[in-house]
Design a protein around this motif. Structure first.
Motif, PDB file in Angstrom:
ATOM      1  N   SER A  92       0.866  -1.254  -0.022  1.00 35.74           N
ATOM      2  CA  SER A  92       0.071   0.094  -0.075  1.00 35.74           C
ATOM      3  C   SER A  92       0.882   1.263  -0.032  1.00 35.74           C
ATOM      4  CB  SER A  92      -0.981  -0.059   1.386  1.00 35.74           C
ATOM      5  OG  SER A  92      -0.240  -0.117   2.326  1.00 35.74           O
ATOM      6  N   LEU A  93       0.457   2.378  -0.488  1.00 39.64           N
ATOM      7  CA  LEU A  93       1.246   3.678  -0.352  1.00 39.64           C
ATOM      8  C   LEU A  93       1.863   3.972   1.054  1.00 39.64           C
ATOM      9  CD1 LEU A  93       1.957   6.153  -1.918  1.00 39.64           C
ATOM     10  CD2 LEU A  93      -0.163   7.184  -1.044  1.00 39.64           C
ATOM     11  N   ASP A  94       1.206   3.891   1.834  1.00 34.19           N
ATOM     12  CA  ASP A  94       1.923   4.052   3.240  1.00 34.19           C
ATOM     13  C   ASP A  94       3.217   3.127   3.575  1.00 34.19           C
ATOM     14  OD1 ASP A  94       0.368   1.823   3.682  1.00 34.19           O
ATOM     15  OD2 ASP A  94      -0.124   2.402   5.646  1.00 34.19           O
ATOM     16  N   ASN A  95       3.014   1.716   3.207  1.00 39.92           N
ATOM     17  CA  ASN A  95       3.960   1.134   3.350  1.00 39.92           C
ATOM     18  C   ASN A  95       4.982   1.227   2.109  1.00 39.92           C
ATOM     19  OD1 ASN A  95       3.723  -0.812   5.622  1.00 39.92           O
ATOM     20  ND2 ASN A  95       1.719  -1.064   4.416  1.00 39.92           N
ATOM     21  N   ARG A  96       4.700   1.683   0.923  1.00 40.54           N
ATOM     22  CA  ARG A  96       5.890   2.261  -0.039  1.00 40.54           C
ATOM     23  C   ARG A  96       6.557   3.342   0.539  1.00 40.54           C
ATOM     24  NH1 ARG A  96       1.336   1.400  -3.602  1.00 40.54           N
ATOM     25  NH2 ARG A  96       1.228   3.734  -4.274  1.00 40.54           N
ATOM     26  N   MET A  97       5.756   4.197   1.099  1.00 40.59           N
ATOM     27  CA  MET A  97       6.434   5.537   1.725  1.00 40.59           C
ATOM     28  C   MET A  97       7.548   5.110   2.819  1.00 40.59           C
ATOM     29  SD  MET A  97       3.517   8.101   2.119  1.00 40.59           S
ATOM     30  CE  MET A  97       2.987   9.329   0.736  1.00 40.59           C
ATOM     31  N   ALA A  98       7.120   4.184   3.657  1.00 36.57           N
ATOM     32  CA  ALA A  98       7.989   3.591   4.580  1.00 36.57           C
ATOM     33  C   ALA A  98       9.279   2.736   4.117  1.00 36.57           C
ATOM     34  CB  ALA A  98       7.072   2.688   5.665  1.00 36.57           C
ATOM     35  N   SER A  99       8.922   2.082   3.056  1.00 32.82           N
ATOM     36  CA  SER A  99      10.018   1.400   2.435  1.00 32.82           C
ATOM     37  C   SER A  99      11.113   2.411   1.569  1.00 32.82           C
ATOM     38  CB  SER A  99       9.440   0.466   1.144  1.00 32.82           C
ATOM     39  OG  SER A  99       8.720  -0.535   1.730  1.00 32.82           O
ATOM     40  N   THR A 100      10.584   3.528   1.229  1.00 30.18           N
ATOM     41  CA  THR A 100      11.279   4.477   0.596  1.00 30.18           C
ATOM     42  C   THR A 100      12.204   5.040   1.632  1.00 30.18           C
ATOM     43  OG1 THR A 100       9.749   5.348  -1.184  1.00 30.18           O
ATOM     44  CG2 THR A 100      11.536   6.855  -0.580  1.00 30.18           C
ATOM     45  N   ILE A 101      11.853   5.284   2.722  1.00 32.17           N
ATOM     46  CA  ILE A 101      12.565   5.871   3.985  1.00 32.17           C
ATOM     47  C   ILE A 101      13.633   4.847   4.361  1.00 32.17           C
ATOM     48  CG2 ILE A 101      12.569   7.112   6.157  1.00 32.17           C
ATOM     49  CD1 ILE A 101      11.524   8.801   3.554  1.00 32.17           C
ATOM     50  N   ARG A 102      13.088   3.835   4.619  1.00 38.49           N
ATOM     51  CA  ARG A 102      13.997   2.859   4.922  1.00 38.49           C
ATOM     52  C   ARG A 102      15.189   2.447   3.981  1.00 38.49           C
ATOM     53  NH1 ARG A 102       9.469   0.202   6.375  1.00 38.49           N
ATOM     54  NH2 ARG A 102       9.445  -1.197   4.587  1.00 38.49           N
ATOM     55  N   HIS A 103      14.893   2.517   2.742  1.00 40.08           N
ATOM     56  CA  HIS A 103      16.133   2.415   1.796  1.00 40.08           C
ATOM     57  C   HIS A 103      16.958   3.578   2.018  1.00 40.08           C
ATOM     58  CE1 HIS A 103      13.500  -0.704  -0.467  1.00 40.08           C
ATOM     59  NE2 HIS A 103      14.751  -1.277  -0.823  1.00 40.08           N
ATOM     60  N   ASN A 104      16.599   4.702   1.737  1.00 38.87           N
ATOM     61  CA  ASN A 104      17.384   5.911   2.010  1.00 38.87           C
ATOM     62  C   ASN A 104      18.312   6.043   3.099  1.00 38.87           C
ATOM     63  OD1 ASN A 104      16.251   7.012  -0.474  1.00 38.87           O
ATOM     64  ND2 ASN A 104      14.900   8.433   0.771  1.00 38.87           N
ATOM     65  N   ARG A 105      17.551   5.459   4.508  1.00 41.41           N
ATOM     66  CA  ARG A 105      18.231   5.911   5.742  1.00 41.41           C
ATOM     67  C   ARG A 105      19.410   4.420   5.759  1.00 41.41           C
ATOM     68  NH1 ARG A 105      15.625   8.889  10.197  1.00 41.41           N
ATOM     69  NH2 ARG A 105      17.311   7.687  11.271  1.00 41.41           N
ATOM     70  N   ALA A 106      19.054   3.282   5.328  1.00 44.45           N
ATOM     71  CA  ALA A 106      19.874   2.176   5.322  1.00 44.45           C
ATOM     72  C   ALA A 106      21.250   2.390   4.683  1.00 44.45           C
ATOM     73  CB  ALA A 106      18.987   0.878   4.926  1.00 44.45           C
ATOM     74  N   ARG A 107      21.172   3.166   3.825  1.00 39.15           N
ATOM     75  CA  ARG A 107      22.453   3.480   3.127  1.00 39.15           C
ATOM     76  C   ARG A 107      23.456   3.911   4.168  1.00 39.15           C
ATOM     77  NH1 ARG A 107      18.821   4.722  -0.925  1.00 39.15           N
ATOM     78  NH2 ARG A 107      18.975   3.283  -2.573  1.00 39.15           N
ATOM     79  N   GLY A 108      23.294   4.697   5.081  1.00 41.76           N
ATOM     80  CA  GLY A 108      24.203   5.111   6.200  1.00 41.76           C
ATOM     81  C   GLY A 108      25.039   6.198   5.408  1.00 41.76           C
ATOM     82  N   VAL A 109      26.153   6.288   6.197  1.00 43.58           N
ATOM     83  CA  VAL A 109      27.367   7.107   6.038  1.00 43.58           C
ATOM     84  C   VAL A 109      28.589   6.304   6.094  1.00 43.58           C
ATOM     85  CG1 VAL A 109      26.065   9.475   6.841  1.00 43.58           C
ATOM     86  CG2 VAL A 109      27.466   8.071   8.168  1.00 43.58           C
ATOM     87  N   HIS A 110      29.780   6.761   5.448  1.00 44.68           N
ATOM     88  CA  HIS A 110      31.128   6.150   5.615  1.00 44.68           C
ATOM     89  C   HIS A 110      31.697   6.499   6.857  1.00 44.68           C
ATOM     90  CE1 HIS A 110      31.465   5.913   0.815  1.00 44.68           C
ATOM     91  NE2 HIS A 110      30.500   4.895   1.636  1.00 44.68           N
TER      92      HIS A 110
END
Length: 187
Positions: A92-110
């Motif tokens: 659903s849209l809300d879960n897709r939004m959450a997935s987008t944020i998780r993907h972005n944040r999971a990349r982390g920093v070096h």
């Protein structure tokens, strides 16, 4: 559940659309590095999408900048025949939004210490600062800062150093002191 990555599809880029909620942005130097990465290595990660049956299009959940790279660079578009590798999630849209944020944040920093060790290792393998700059997308100041962290003199052997100087007003005081105080070390 079977992970979507086991079902990568080749989809014409015209059928892929960005979402309207992704807060992520990428600075121009990192976009250039992404282009260089895709040019050198190809697409190594599929774009994560949701399939919109009503409009027969794929809405991006993660991978907007990889998508954008193909749109902005005809050489990539031609090499890939206008096809993007995608995986599809059904949420659903809300879960897709959450997935987008998780993907972005999971990349982390070096990690700075790990990056400085990589710079040291590349230097020891004979790679120049110019090579490191080109292939890792770093400017010379960033490379210098990472070299400084390791503290290895060998990393600085190509650096040009200036001679030290003494400010004019202080130099006068030093000369006067030398004349009157035998303990002052002369130049």
């Amino acid at each position: 559940m079977k992970s979507p990555v086991y079902n990568v599809l080749s989809v014409p880029i015209e059928k892929v659309k960005p979402n309207d909620y992704n807060p992520n942005s990428v600075a121009p130097p990192e976009m250039k590095l992404l282009y260089d990465s895709i040019k050198e290595d190809g697409y190594t990660m599929p774009i994560v999408c949701y399939y919109d049956e009503e409009n027969d299009e794929y809405i991006i959940v993660d991978g907007f900048h990889r998508y954008r790279t193909m749109l902005d660079h005809p050489d990539i578009f031609e090499r890939e025949n206008g096809l993007l590798p995608i995986t599809v999630i059904k949420k659903s849209l809300d879960n897709r939004m959450a997935s987008t944020i998780r993907h972005n944040r999971a990349r982390g920093v070096h990690n700075v210490d790990l990056m400085s060790n990589i710079i040291k290792d590349l230097h020891e393998l004979g790679r120049s600062d110019a090579w490191i700059s080109k292939h890792l997308g770093m400017d010379k100041d960033e490379i210098l800062r990472l070299k400084q962290i390791t503290g290895l003199a060998a990393l600085f052997k190509e650096m040009e150093y200036s001679k030290s100087w003494v400010p004019d007003d202080l130099e006068e005081e030093i000369f006067k002191s030398e004349e009157t105080d035998p303990l002052v070390i002369s130049k």
